[in-house]
Scaffold this motif. Sequence first.
Motif, PDB file in Angstrom:
ATOM      1  N   LYS A 121       6.128   2.125 -28.431  1.00 24.47           N
ATOM      2  CA  LYS A 121       6.463   2.277 -27.014  1.00 24.47           C
ATOM      3  C   LYS A 121       7.695   3.146 -26.798  1.00 24.47           C
ATOM      4  O   LYS A 121       8.065   3.430 -25.661  1.00 24.47           O
ATOM      5  CB  LYS A 121       6.686   0.899 -26.386  1.00 24.47           C
ATOM      6  CG  LYS A 121       5.527  -0.035 -26.639  1.00 24.47           C
ATOM      7  CD  LYS A 121       5.095  -0.815 -25.431  1.00 24.47           C
ATOM      8  CE  LYS A 121       3.788  -1.541 -25.708  1.00 24.47           C
ATOM      9  NZ  LYS A 121       3.947  -2.680 -26.649  1.00 24.47           N
ATOM     10  N   ARG A 122       8.358   3.517 -27.878  1.00 33.32           N
ATOM     11  CA  ARG A 122       9.562   4.339 -27.697  1.00 33.32           C
ATOM     12  C   ARG A 122       9.246   5.637 -26.965  1.00 33.32           C
ATOM     13  O   ARG A 122       9.992   6.069 -26.111  1.00 33.32           O
ATOM     14  CB  ARG A 122      10.171   4.694 -29.060  1.00 33.32           C
ATOM     15  CG  ARG A 122      10.944   3.566 -29.691  1.00 33.32           C
ATOM     16  CD  ARG A 122      11.744   4.099 -30.880  1.00 33.32           C
ATOM     17  NE  ARG A 122      12.412   3.017 -31.595  1.00 33.32           N
ATOM     18  CZ  ARG A 122      13.229   3.215 -32.626  1.00 33.32           C
ATOM     19  NH1 ARG A 122      13.461   4.453 -33.077  1.00 33.32           N
ATOM     20  NH2 ARG A 122      13.802   2.192 -33.221  1.00 33.32           N
ATOM     21  N   THR A 140       4.212  -2.173 -33.315  1.00 30.28           N
ATOM     22  CA  THR A 140       3.614  -2.195 -31.975  1.00 30.28           C
ATOM     23  C   THR A 140       4.646  -1.802 -30.933  1.00 30.28           C
ATOM     24  O   THR A 140       4.378  -1.042 -30.010  1.00 30.28           O
ATOM     25  CB  THR A 140       3.120  -3.617 -31.629  1.00 30.28           C
ATOM     26  OG1 THR A 140       2.342  -4.099 -32.708  1.00 30.28           O
ATOM     27  CG2 THR A 140       2.295  -3.632 -30.375  1.00 30.28           C
ATOM     28  N   GLU A 141       5.827  -2.349 -31.089  1.00 24.39           N
ATOM     29  CA  GLU A 141       6.867  -2.066 -30.118  1.00 24.39           C
ATOM     30  C   GLU A 141       7.509  -0.699 -30.378  1.00 24.39           C
ATOM     31  O   GLU A 141       7.876   0.001 -29.441  1.00 24.39           O
ATOM     32  CB  GLU A 141       7.910  -3.195 -30.140  1.00 24.39           C
ATOM     33  CG  GLU A 141       9.088  -3.051 -29.209  1.00 24.39           C
ATOM     34  CD  GLU A 141       8.748  -2.981 -27.732  1.00 24.39           C
ATOM     35  OE1 GLU A 141       7.613  -3.324 -27.347  1.00 24.39           O
ATOM     36  OE2 GLU A 141       9.626  -2.549 -26.950  1.00 24.39           O
ATOM     37  N   PHE A 142       7.597  -0.296 -31.630  1.00 25.61           N
ATOM     38  CA  PHE A 142       8.103   1.049 -31.944  1.00 25.61           C
ATOM     39  C   PHE A 142       7.269   2.100 -31.225  1.00 25.61           C
ATOM     40  O   PHE A 142       7.783   3.103 -30.729  1.00 25.61           O
ATOM     41  CB  PHE A 142       8.064   1.296 -33.456  1.00 25.61           C
ATOM     42  CG  PHE A 142       8.556   2.658 -33.869  1.00 25.61           C
ATOM     43  CD1 PHE A 142       9.902   2.895 -34.092  1.00 25.61           C
ATOM     44  CD2 PHE A 142       7.662   3.722 -34.016  1.00 25.61           C
ATOM     45  CE1 PHE A 142      10.355   4.170 -34.460  1.00 25.61           C
ATOM     46  CE2 PHE A 142       8.109   4.994 -34.378  1.00 25.61           C
ATOM     47  CZ  PHE A 142       9.459   5.212 -34.604  1.00 25.61           C
ATOM     48  N   ARG A 144       3.894  -5.550 -38.211  1.00 26.19           N
ATOM     49  CA  ARG A 144       2.990  -5.191 -37.125  1.00 26.19           C
ATOM     50  C   ARG A 144       3.671  -5.303 -35.764  1.00 26.19           C
ATOM     51  O   ARG A 144       3.568  -4.405 -34.921  1.00 26.19           O
ATOM     52  CB  ARG A 144       1.791  -6.140 -37.158  1.00 26.19           C
ATOM     53  CG  ARG A 144       0.787  -5.846 -36.095  1.00 26.19           C
ATOM     54  CD  ARG A 144      -0.170  -7.009 -35.974  1.00 26.19           C
ATOM     55  NE  ARG A 144      -1.342  -6.659 -35.211  1.00 26.19           N
ATOM     56  CZ  ARG A 144      -2.306  -7.519 -34.923  1.00 26.19           C
ATOM     57  NH1 ARG A 144      -2.250  -8.752 -35.369  1.00 26.19           N
ATOM     58  NH2 ARG A 144      -3.334  -7.143 -34.202  1.00 26.19           N
ATOM     59  N   GLY A 145       4.373  -6.435 -35.555  1.00 29.52           N
ATOM     60  CA  GLY A 145       5.083  -6.609 -34.285  1.00 29.52           C
ATOM     61  C   GLY A 145       6.097  -5.497 -34.088  1.00 29.52           C
ATOM     62  O   GLY A 145       6.224  -4.924 -33.002  1.00 29.52           O
ATOM     63  N   PHE A 146       6.787  -5.192 -35.145  1.00 34.02           N
ATOM     64  CA  PHE A 146       7.790  -4.135 -35.119  1.00 34.02           C
ATOM     65  C   PHE A 146       7.163  -2.785 -34.744  1.00 34.02           C
ATOM     66  O   PHE A 146       7.645  -2.058 -33.869  1.00 34.02           O
ATOM     67  CB  PHE A 146       8.449  -4.082 -36.500  1.00 34.02           C
ATOM     68  CG  PHE A 146       9.316  -2.898 -36.735  1.00 34.02           C
ATOM     69  CD1 PHE A 146      10.593  -2.844 -36.204  1.00 34.02           C
ATOM     70  CD2 PHE A 146       8.863  -1.836 -37.495  1.00 34.02           C
ATOM     71  CE1 PHE A 146      11.402  -1.747 -36.419  1.00 34.02           C
ATOM     72  CE2 PHE A 146       9.663  -0.734 -37.721  1.00 34.02           C
ATOM     73  CZ  PHE A 146      10.938  -0.688 -37.178  1.00 34.02           C
TER      74      PHE A 146
END
Lengths: 728, 728
Positions: free
Chosen positions: A312-313, A308-310, A304-306
């Motif tokens: 934003k790419r 969530t930030e993906f 999930r953390g991964f």
Amino acid sequence: MGQFFSCFAPLEKWTAAKLTGAKRAGSVLLLPALLSSVALAEEGMWTFNNFPKERVKRAYQFEPSDAWLDKVRLSSARLANGCSGSFVSSTGLVMTNHHCVNECVEQLSSAGKDLIAKGFYAEKARDEKKCPEIEVNRLLEITDITTVVQQATKGLQGQAFNDAQKASMARMEQECSAGNDKVRCEVVTLYHGGKYNLYKYQRYQDVRLVFAPELAIAFFGGDPDNFNFPRYDLDSAFLRVYENNEPLKNKHFFSWSKQNAKEGDLTFVTGHPGRTSRLLTTVELEFDRDVGLLRSLLKLSELRGFLTEFQKRSAEAKRISAGHLFSVENSLKALKGRHQALLDKKFFSQMVANEQKLRAKVNANPQWKKEFGGAWDEIAKAVAVQRDIFKEYAATERNTYGSKLFEIARTIVRSGDELSKPNEKRLREFGESRLPQLKQELFSDAPIYDEFEVALMAHAFTKLREDLSPDHPFVKKVLGKNAPMDLAKNLVKGTQLKSVKAREALFKGGKDAIAKSSDAMIQLALLVDADSRSNRERFENEVESVVKKNSELVAKAKFATEGTDTYPDATFTLRISYGKIQGFPDSGKMVPPLTTMGGAFARHTGADPFALPPSWLKAEAKINKETPFNFVSTNDIIGGNSGSPVINKNAEIIGLIFDGNIHSLGGAYGFDPTANRAVSVHSAAIVEALRNIYGAQRVVDDLLGANATGEIGRTMTHSEDGSATSKQ
Amino acid sequence: MGQFFSCFAPLEKWTAAKLTGAKRAGSVLLLPALLSSVALAEEGMWTFNNFPKERVKRAYQFEPSDAWLDKVRLSSARLANGCSGSFVSSTGLVMTNHHCVNECVEQLSSAGKDLIAKGFYAEKARDEKKCPEIEVNRLLEITDITTVVQQATKGLQGQAFNDAQKASMARMEQECSAGNDKVRCEVVTLYHGGKYNLYKYQRYQDVRLVFAPELAIAFFGGDPDNFNFPRYDLDSAFLRVYENNEPLKNKHFFSWSKQNAKEGDLTFVTGHPGRTSRLLTTVELEFDRDVGLLRSLLKLSELRGFLTEFQKRSAEAKRISAGHLFSVENSLKALKGRHQALLDKKFFSQMVANEQKLRAKVNANPQWKKEFGGAWDEIAKAVAVQRDIFKEYAATERNTYGSKLFEIARTIVRSGDELSKPNEKRLREFGESRLPQLKQELFSDAPIYDEFEVALMAHAFTKLREDLSPDHPFVKKVLGKNAPMDLAKNLVKGTQLKSVKAREALFKGGKDAIAKSSDAMIQLALLVDADSRSNRERFENEVESVVKKNSELVAKAKFATEGTDTYPDATFTLRISYGKIQGFPDSGKMVPPLTTMGGAFARHTGADPFALPPSWLKAEAKINKETPFNFVSTNDIIGGNSGSPVINKNAEIIGLIFDGNIHSLGGAYGFDPTANRAVSVHSAAIVEALRNIYGAQRVVDDLLGANATGEIGRTMTHSEDGSATSKQ
């Protein structure tokens, strides 16, 4: 065998759909009555061939007839990828949840055209768009084949038990469908082996998208509001089943209720609950609690953390990963709730006490003791083996390295081996009865995105190395001297499997063509297959078969001591539950059972996930804000029930299941009648939105008939306590 | 009170340092002997005023004298932010781990100059660079003040107990340091209140970086190899303590051993183990297992996924987040190990049995029963309250919203309130004895990166909403109608607190200036302070004080029944452990205790984290590959021991602790002598690398004297089984 996989594969399709049903810390979860004697009032996911009519009559002065049950069964739909639905028109219209067609909507979208964000409505018939991977099933017939299956395995154990059971199941399924791809037959293991039934379905694979609202309203409140109530979600969508390229001429469907359902009304829910674990032994529950669920929770949290930030790419990265993130967050919240239920000391110790009571009863009867008495210890031994081999099994056989392309490659590689075997000897997923669905998915033209494949695969390889250690022979075989990211890039660059034609060629070419292929992903699938299969075999022979055999005995012991007026654990097959529209206690207050469409405007902040879509803001003055929007009922449901119709005693649609409340999450292990609630979209809101927000008249006409009055769904007022109730 | 915080705050500084010590599933973790009677051979983190000299003599025919113990104590160093170290020269040189100075190295780096990647060596004295936030302590004196502290709280409970205890501690600390900032005094709670000691330290705040190798070799093998052995890491660094802008003229330091330590050698480790929980009641351990650790594991997993992907934003994003990712991954792996230990049924039920035995003994003696008998139930009640309030407390008071700027803002806001109070009435962290460290951190000019602040803060706000629900008043207060990301951006844009001058102005301006400040981050800190404080008060008054008071009674009960020849749980104060260099059994084989520098080249793949740095590849031919590199010993250590010297009976350096093996992770709850091992860099490898890879002659001269022979560390050969042993 569902119980083994739950924890490994929370991202598998049916669990990726809404998992519903553990309790919030502090509240008391009542025991599943089945463990003690008979089911409580509202509890139960009943099979259609063992429905407790009398009990409904006693509680609600209404006794469903056999004809009523047949009509309801034939009007119910299963989405084979993990959801429920209902036939709602003579023209093949199928109602389900937005989150059940989410993947299809994503697949029909593209970089310039984001149907998830914008919604979809086919203004003309020809605008209806085929969903590449949706299969709809209708249950035609149920046959009890318990004797046949149990006879086939009599006196056997271990691998011999497993082989014989699978062969007998495959044989009966094949006989039942008789080579007709439009008929799908499945042997269903009920009561963990207490009963075996053959389920025969009509299969529809030409299923087209008719209507789906914007995600912003389908999933208003997002993850923060997920599994909560009050709620304001239009989590609905309409599909249409086609036959011979024409809308299905459909005899069996639910009519739309002309009366708005209100607090206290009797409600039936018919659908396909995916999996419950109410009848498991405590040693299996401990495994879930301390190993399986824990592992899943940690993996999902990291993913999930991964993701969530993906997101934003870029806008495109956000679009292509949104569905996956939803399914991860949804599974995570559901599994957290289940885990909390098992961590509840009081609840768990009652489960233990009930098991001890049952075992004492068995041991007190010499015949029972001889027949069933050893079953629990045998299961415990098998679960001990499972603890030992779990990690290797999960990291190899239960792993697709985050990649759709690898999944495709493995299916192709294994089809080369499996399809040359007789049906009875194949891995279950390659059985004749499952092949049409397998092919539909394998040859789907749904887009696959390189960037996302690489990211997920690199992540998965890192986790593989972490699970097994860098020095494990399997890890060395897969990674060699490569960094996970480099390997992922090379694999995605080196494969042709995004092309459906390339897949077809290899599939048709069979074992030889596959062996000669220079495709990087095929080569990886070949490289890992022997190890993966051997871990699967070990699991099936040393764990699964022992648990199956002895679970049959535990089930028989329960039948012997407690009778058969019970319901089996959920198996993603058709069930019916009854209940009523009713609020629930939370933090010392009663939560009213209905919300209104106006409530959504009150909760709107303008910031995602609490931002209504432009269509709603624009239509604010046009709609009746008193229209009931969502409601809760006491029906016993769980993940897989997503998209289930809620019907009244006239078998008319009054709502659409889309969630459970937070207290329902322990439902995997036991039903708490005081607070476990199913959450639905009210039928009135669906019509109000179709008509006055989306102008989706074609759908309204299908649902209500072309001449229906415009007043359906417009008769709500607020009661004095501020909750919505209907005046009728 | 350490036990309450461990699970909340795995990212706090001392735990961010290497946490060492649960067991791998399958192996058997022996019980901490203390719970039954007396400590086993190698077990124990002993205080310097209760060292079991006799026991060492019995086992190793060597009895440390008081002078020996004094020398060792005075040559040991504490890094106040969570690590250990040693004075190793007359010129103030301090040896510690790379991962203990990692933050400093990051702080001295900038976009163009990545010292983490490239390493650092001050070729000239003037090149030594001040670490903005490192404080070094040397333990001068220990005084037993048990009677005074226990007298102060006699007959009190709840808030009154807490207030009185804190006041008496603050008073004694202030008297001890007598206004001298260079003296740091701390009351230490040992045996959970069985003893209270006053520790008096020399404080050094001018600490400069002398040498740090590249991360690629300091942390060779990265997270995959972390907590594993065999190992090949040069996790070492050198600092220098300055006084009056000159290198410290230092009388007390360890000499470098001229003999290479080998298998079987007696080893002492002196350092500052952070926290163990071997003496906790089982109800507290259950809390750790089912609530605290679980929560931390899930949070850390998600944060890890998030940071892994954040790293891919750009090279600069990778650089500024690397240290944080390391600390998250390190904590995660350590806490997973601890959690596994508590999930071990056999281990846990033995803990329960031991507690029952102790309680039975207490209850069998009328006097003991009266004095101590009720303590366990009182603790259980307090822990039940803790379960209820845990989430709110963690989400408010124990939360810095991922932001250094918020941490600064809160420190400023609270200093406005606290520093106007008398010392005895302040929050403990604002006590006079702690102020110098607080100011060093508050006024540090270490860089803060907007992009990272925004990303972490947006993530933290999302988690806050998830923990408490979107409708919680505190969440509404903080978020208003903002999306988490928008709020984070506005806060970072709207604050001046990156400027040290701005911080100083507000700090000096006090309460009034702070109240008038329009700084966005200050305003947030003001906004949340009342709620955060009231959650803290509730926790301290209803949980902490009850546990403290009754833990004192449990400790007294243990002293009464088991004697005082025991060691207390770790408290981040100086301890000494003894043991020997010895391998351990793993998967049925013995792992040899030493590795060689050549082994690092064999493990080199070229792909991170298994890529040696260019300096090593270049020097390959120049170094002696037989030089012993890392070794394991039976010393009982845990997180906080990072950077501890390993010394021989002559009190000479033979190694540098940097890790524990995987079996050591359960050390938080019990010591398993068969497999728990401390992992060190061998002294020979340090010299070999300084001399022949880095040309760091200034450091070598400091360590060995300018005329030292070049042969130290060059006498290793391989034994026949391929393990490294030394020939002497």
